[in-house]
Enzyme design. Structure first.
Site, PDB file in Angstrom:
ATOM      1  N   SER A   1       0.888  -1.161   0.000  1.00 17.37           N
ATOM      2  CA  SER A   1       0.000   0.000   0.000  1.00 17.37           C
ATOM      3  C   SER A   1       0.925   1.210   0.000  1.00 17.37           C
ATOM      4  CB  SER A   1      -0.838  -0.020   1.276  1.00 17.37           C
ATOM      5  OG  SER A   1      -1.317   1.278   1.569  1.00 17.37           O
TER       6      SER A   1
ATOM      7  N   TYR B   1      -2.105  -0.754  10.519  1.00 20.57           N
ATOM      8  CA  TYR B   1      -2.050  -1.161   9.103  1.00 20.57           C
ATOM      9  C   TYR B   1      -0.805  -0.565   8.450  1.00 20.57           C
ATOM     10  CZ  TYR B   1      -3.561  -1.640   4.183  1.00 20.57           C
ATOM     11  OH  TYR B   1      -3.631  -1.941   2.841  1.00 20.57           O
TER      12      TYR B   1
HETATM   13  N1  LIG Z   1      -8.843  -1.905  -0.779  1.00 22.87           N
HETATM   14  C1  LIG Z   1      -7.938  -0.938  -0.781  1.00 22.87           C
HETATM   15  O1  LIG Z   1      -8.280   0.243  -0.806  1.00 22.87           O
HETATM   16  C2  LIG Z   1      -6.460  -1.284  -0.773  1.00 22.87           C
HETATM   17  C3  LIG Z   1      -5.533  -0.257  -0.997  1.00 22.87           C
HETATM   18  C4  LIG Z   1      -4.172  -0.554  -1.000  1.00 22.87           C
HETATM   19  C5  LIG Z   1      -3.746  -1.861  -0.789  1.00 22.87           C
HETATM   20  N2  LIG Z   1      -4.678  -2.844  -0.564  1.00 22.87           N
HETATM   21  C6  LIG Z   1      -4.174  -4.204  -0.331  1.00 22.87           C
HETATM   22  O2  LIG Z   1      -4.750  -5.072  -1.286  1.00 22.87           O
HETATM   23  C7  LIG Z   1      -4.768  -6.405  -0.762  1.00 22.87           C
HETATM   24  C8  LIG Z   1      -6.115  -7.053  -1.059  1.00 22.87           C
HETATM   25  O3  LIG Z   1      -7.118  -6.399  -0.330  1.00 22.87           O
HETATM   26  P1  LIG Z   1      -8.592  -6.126  -0.915  1.00 22.87           P
HETATM   27  O4  LIG Z   1      -8.749  -4.663  -0.983  1.00 22.87           O
HETATM   28  O5  LIG Z   1      -8.876  -6.941  -2.106  1.00 22.87           O
HETATM   29  O6  LIG Z   1      -9.487  -6.596   0.339  1.00 22.87           O
HETATM   30  P2  LIG Z   1     -10.492  -7.811   0.545  1.00 22.87           P
HETATM   31  O7  LIG Z   1     -11.554  -7.810  -0.498  1.00 22.87           O
HETATM   32  O8  LIG Z   1     -10.918  -7.729   1.982  1.00 22.87           O
HETATM   33  O9  LIG Z   1      -9.579  -9.092   0.318  1.00 22.87           O
HETATM   34  C9  LIG Z   1      -8.699  -9.558   1.296  1.00 22.87           C
HETATM   35  C10 LIG Z   1      -8.350 -11.003   0.973  1.00 22.87           C
HETATM   36  O10 LIG Z   1      -7.404 -11.445   1.939  1.00 22.87           O
HETATM   37  C11 LIG Z   1      -7.869 -12.684   2.483  1.00 22.87           C
HETATM   38  N3  LIG Z   1      -7.405 -12.808   3.854  1.00 22.87           N
HETATM   39  C12 LIG Z   1      -7.569 -11.946   4.879  1.00 22.87           C
HETATM   40  N4  LIG Z   1      -7.038 -12.463   5.994  1.00 22.87           N
HETATM   41  C13 LIG Z   1      -6.516 -13.668   5.660  1.00 22.87           C
HETATM   42  C14 LIG Z   1      -5.855 -14.694   6.366  1.00 22.87           C
HETATM   43  N5  LIG Z   1      -5.598 -14.574   7.684  1.00 22.87           N
HETATM   44  N6  LIG Z   1      -5.475 -15.810   5.708  1.00 22.87           N
HETATM   45  C15 LIG Z   1      -5.714 -15.954   4.379  1.00 22.87           C
HETATM   46  N7  LIG Z   1      -6.343 -15.016   3.652  1.00 22.87           N
HETATM   47  C16 LIG Z   1      -6.753 -13.892   4.292  1.00 22.87           C
HETATM   48  C17 LIG Z   1      -9.394 -12.626   2.393  1.00 22.87           C
HETATM   49  O11 LIG Z   1      -9.945 -13.942   2.301  1.00 22.87           O
HETATM   50  P3  LIG Z   1     -10.599 -14.797   3.472  1.00 22.87           P
HETATM   51  O12 LIG Z   1     -11.359 -13.857   4.352  1.00 22.87           O
HETATM   52  O13 LIG Z   1     -11.455 -15.791   2.727  1.00 22.87           O
HETATM   53  O14 LIG Z   1      -9.466 -15.460   4.170  1.00 22.87           O
HETATM   54  C18 LIG Z   1      -9.564 -11.929   1.046  1.00 22.87           C
HETATM   55  O15 LIG Z   1      -9.503 -12.872   0.013  1.00 22.87           O
HETATM   56  C19 LIG Z   1      -4.425  -6.270   0.727  1.00 22.87           C
HETATM   57  O16 LIG Z   1      -3.095  -6.663   0.962  1.00 22.87           O
HETATM   58  C20 LIG Z   1      -4.575  -4.787   0.995  1.00 22.87           C
HETATM   59  O17 LIG Z   1      -3.751  -4.343   2.052  1.00 22.87           O
HETATM   60  C21 LIG Z   1      -6.005  -2.596  -0.564  1.00 22.87           C
END
Ligand SMILES: NC(=O)c1ccc[n+]([C@@H]2O[C@H](COP(=O)([O-])OP(=O)(O)OC[C@H]3O[C@@H](n4cnc5c(N)ncnc54)[C@H](OP(=O)(O)O)[C@@H]3O)[C@@H](O)[C@H]2O)c1
Length: 265
Positions: free
Chosen positions: A138, A151
């Site tokens: 991020s 975070y």
């Molecule tokens: N959304 C944003 O604005 C944003 C911005 C910058 C960076 N990011 C990064 O992008 C990445 C993906 O996030 P997203 O936005 O797509 O959010 P999301 O829709 O909440 O997806 C998160 C994923 O991580 C999995 N996860 C969470 N905890 C886990 C665990 N303990 N073990 C295995 N899997 C786990 C969840 O699956 P399960 O719950 O099924 O395990 C889900 O598939 C993250 O690293 C986040 O920090 C997001």
């Protein structure tokens, strides 16, 4: 360089960015191995994608689960070319509102140890394939922002880890690409974010500002960048100027960050 036939392992593929990464990797003809805790969501995705997808239900905070995920991928496909550590969790609460600092442990476990747990068992195969690790970080790995102390800290820790690995593994030909996305639309990150009581805050309506990026576009940028073996990928590209702004014009930087966070609350 074509990605067809290359082997890719993706964590956190049950929703959001990870799901789009999986779909787009498959559409490029890559062999796919996906992991998350939600077994049924992974199976629905694998069915939608079709073909021979390895579905692995596991928790990235468990060293054992990550080892098994990596080993199962190698057993099935023979090796790994690209490991995307995407699983992650966020927060929305100020530090002085946090009821128990265990919230920090939870986020460090997922966002930092989750990356360590997956990279470590994959190193041997990645050395053999001259493969790459793609860390979904991020822009908060470059500076902290309000309401995201744990975070931001966990993403800073990942940055330090990858810096060290780049030195240590310089001769191995493994590439480490860190991805720095802006706010991403169409993910479950907000509802899964932890609040002051350490529990998920659940569904909350919010309007993303114009500079946010869709999960689909973000995934496309990342998959397109795989053959280029970049060191870093800012999405959108203009984000790369923010760390310089912090150094050169701190008051302007602080005003900008405060107003961006306010617009998301
Ligand atoms: N959304 C944003 O604005 C944003 C911005 C910058 C960076 N990011 C990064 O992008 C990445 C993906 O996030 P997203 O936005 O797509 O959010 P999301 O829709 O909440 O997806 C998160 C994923 O991580 C999995 N996860 C969470 N905890 C886990 C665990 N303990 N073990 C295995 N899997 C786990 C969840 O699956 P399960 O719950 O099924 O395990 C889900 O598939 C993250 O690293 C986040 O920090 C997001």
């Amino acid at each position: 360089m074509s990605l067809r036939g290359q082997i890719i392992a993706i964590t956190g593929a049950s929703s959001g960015l990870g799901q789009h990464l999986a779909e787009q990797a498959a559409s490029q003809g890559m062999h796919l191995s996906i992991m998350a805790r939600n077994h049924s969501k992974l199976h629905v995705l694998a069915k939608k994608i079709g073909g021979d997808v390895l579905v692995f239900s596991g928790d990235v905070t468990s060293e054992d689960d990550c080892k098994k995920f990596i080993n199962a991928t190698i057993d099935k496909f023979g090796s790994i070319d690209h490991l995307i550590t995407n699983a992650g969790q966020s927060m929305w609460t100020n530090f002085d509102e946090i009821e128990q600092v265990d919230l920090f442990r939870k986020l460090m476990d997922v966002n930092f140890m989750g990356v360590v747990n997956c990279i470590h068992p994959a190193l041997d195969t990645l050395k053999k394939t001259s493969g790459q690790v793609v860390v979904i970080s991020s822009i908060q790995s470059k500076f902290g922002v309000p309401a995201h102390s744990a975070y931001s800290a966990s993403k800073h820790a990942v940055e330090g880890l990858i810096d060290s690995l780049r030195f240590e593994l310089q001769s191995s030909k493994i590439n480490f690409m860190i991805v720095y996305p802006h706010w991403i639309r169409g993910t479950e990150m907000r509802q899964n974010a932890l609040g002051s009581n350490g529990e998920k805050i659940g569904n909350q309506k919010r309007n993303h500002n114009k500079s946010s990026v869709s999960a689909e576009d973000c995934a496309r940028n990342i998959i397109d960048a795989l053959p280029k073996r970049r060191k870093s990928l800012f999405i959108p590209g203009k984000l790369k100027y923010l760390p310089a702004l912090k150094l050169l014009l701190p008051p302007v930087f602080r005003w900008l960050i405060r107003s961006k966070i306010k617009s998301q609350k």
